[in-house]
Design an enzyme around this catalytic site. Structure first.
Site, PDB file in Angstrom:
ATOM      1  N   LYS A 192     -20.353 -17.445   0.611  1.00 10.12           N
ATOM      2  CA  LYS A 192     -21.791 -17.264   0.852  1.00 10.12           C
ATOM      3  C   LYS A 192     -22.493 -16.384  -0.168  1.00 10.12           C
ATOM      4  CE  LYS A 192     -21.836 -17.892   5.821  1.00 10.12           C
ATOM      5  NZ  LYS A 192     -21.851 -17.160   7.097  1.00 10.12           N
TER       6      LYS A 192
ATOM      7  N   ARG B 282       0.831  -1.220   0.000  1.00  6.61           N
ATOM      8  CA  ARG B 282       0.000   0.000   0.000  1.00  6.61           C
ATOM      9  C   ARG B 282       0.862   1.266   0.000  1.00  6.61           C
ATOM     10  NH1 ARG B 282      -5.490  -1.294   3.516  1.00  6.61           N
ATOM     11  NH2 ARG B 282      -6.669  -1.818   1.638  1.00  6.61           N
TER      12      ARG B 282
END
Ligand code: ADP
Ligand code: MG
Length: 397
Positions: A192, A31
């Site tokens: 999910k 980052r």
């Protein structure tokens, strides 16, 4: 940033310094490295660069272990240039540190979340931040899904611009979803359906092929009447899965589900596995990866696909050999990308990990490390931090 006159100006740069740390040291500087172009450009143009960021979740209180000080030092090493640090991000301490800056200098202010006003997007806190700068540049796409003082509030007070990293992220996402070369395929997988409902509903209306993999696919297969044995699935979402397939049919989006799966008796490393057709999943076994015929069928389609969006690993990739489907597909997409045949954009916490393990994280057109912000963009949501940039300037007249 092309439109910002930054020479001699105090530039408040919202960055994402929320990097992984281990024993007080930065364990992955990716980052920070990605911020270098923006900071270098501002400094070279003669700006006084004042970096704002949150780190972790101190919840509005000073938590010494969540100080940005060690990260400011790491940023200095990555920039190969001294980086000053101020122990507060507003008030006399910050003001004094800013007053000392010469053109081209870089200063990091302490964790914005040490103040409760940050997450509350408090007007007085935003003003106190804005007071430190003349121009605001946001280079933290990964925090842009949150309307906080340093991502949204401060843009109401200063001319606001996108930094180079923000610009690159927005361009990549626009190329993938806003105005893509067609046909576009989206690969949505992971554990999910319930966490990806908004994503599925948005993509099904925008892409030409929707590939569903991972445990999510079990829910779709079961909804279609297949016996998925002991596989992870969401029984209460069968209706939702059928509804998504209905919308897809109406919109002309092809739903691409696994044809075969890799099953095991239990979820353990190097458990004995079998490849079975989706019609033959044994009742006492669970599907932990997509099968080779499924991956092969998609790879055969690749030459006819121009753009690929990827979120979610195809199998339980953390445990071998259930990383195989993800790795094989990743290699094929990386190859097609390198050959200039496809534009590929990926993102998501586990997706980035999986593609790193597959060794292709440098080979996609763009791999977003923005996590939640990437997903919300893919869900078609407006990100307050991005919205604030397009509005901010005109607010000032
Ligand atoms: P991302 O973080 O990239 O958005 P998700 O969090 O949605 O991705 O999904 C990643 C998780 O899904 C991983 O932990 C992986 O083990 C799990 N997963 C994928 N396929 C299966 C499967 N068939 N059975 C169980 N877990 C699975
Ligand atoms: Mg995840």
């Amino acid at each position: 940033m092309d439109n910002a006159k930054v020479a001699g100006q105090r530039v408040l740069l919202r960055a994402d310094l929320n990097v992984p740390m281990q024993n007080g040291k930065v364990s992955d500087a990716t980052r920070l490295e990605r911020l270098v172009p923006t900071i270098k450009e501002l400094a070279e143009k003669g700006a006084k660069v004042i970096v704002l960021s949150h780190f972790d979740r101190p919840k509005g209180k000073v938590v010494p272990e969540m100080s940005l000080k060690p990260i400011a030092e790491a940023l200095g090493r990555v920039l190969d240039k001294p980086v000053a640090f101020a122990e507060d991000c507003i008030g006399p301490v910050a003001e004094a540190a800013v007053a000392k800056l010469k053109n081209g200098d870089v200063l990091v202010l302490e964790n914005t979340r040490f103040h409760a006003g940050e997450e509350k997007n408090d007007a007085a806190f935003s003003e106190a931040l804005a007071k430190l700068g003349d121009i605001y540049v946001n280079d933290a796409f990964s925090a842009a899904h949150r309307a906080h003082a340093s991502t949204e509030g401060v843009a109401r007070h200063l001319p606001a611009f996108a930094g180079r990293l923000m610009q690159a992220e927005l361009h990549a996402l626009e190329a993938a979803l806003g105005n893509p070369q067609r046909p576009v395929a989206a690969i949505v997988a992971g554990s999910k359906v319930s966490t990806k409902l908004d994503l599925l509903n948005n993509l099904v209306a925008k892409v030409d092929i929707l590939v569903i993999g991972g445990a999510m696919a079990n829910t779709f297969l079961a909804a279609q009447g297949h016996d998925v044995g002991k596989s992870l699935q969401e029984k209460d979402l069968h209706g939702t899965a059928l509804e998504i397939m209905k919308i897809a049919a109406a919109k002309g989006c092809e739903i691409f589900l696994p044809k075969d799966v890799v099953v095991a008796q239990n979820f353990a490393a190097n458990a004995p596995t079998q490849v079975v057709s989706i019609d033959a999943i044994p009742a006492d076994m669970m599907a932990l990866d997509v099968g080779p015929a499924t991956v092969e069928a998609f790879i055969e389609r690749l030459p006819h696909i121009k753009t690929i969006i990827w979120n979610g690993p195809l199998g339980a990739f953390e445990t071998k050999p259930f990383d195989h489907g993800t790795n094989t597909l990743a290699a094929a997409i990386a190859q097609a990308t390198k050959e200039g045949k496809v534009i590929s954009v990926g993102g998501g916490g586990d997706t980035v990990s999986a593609l790193k393990l597959a060794g292709v994280h440098h080979d996609l057109t763009y791999l977003s490390s923005a996590g939640g912000a990437f997903l919300e963009w893919m869900e078609g949501k407006i990100l307050p931090g991005v919205e604030a940039l397009s509005k901010g300037f005109s607010n000032l007249g």
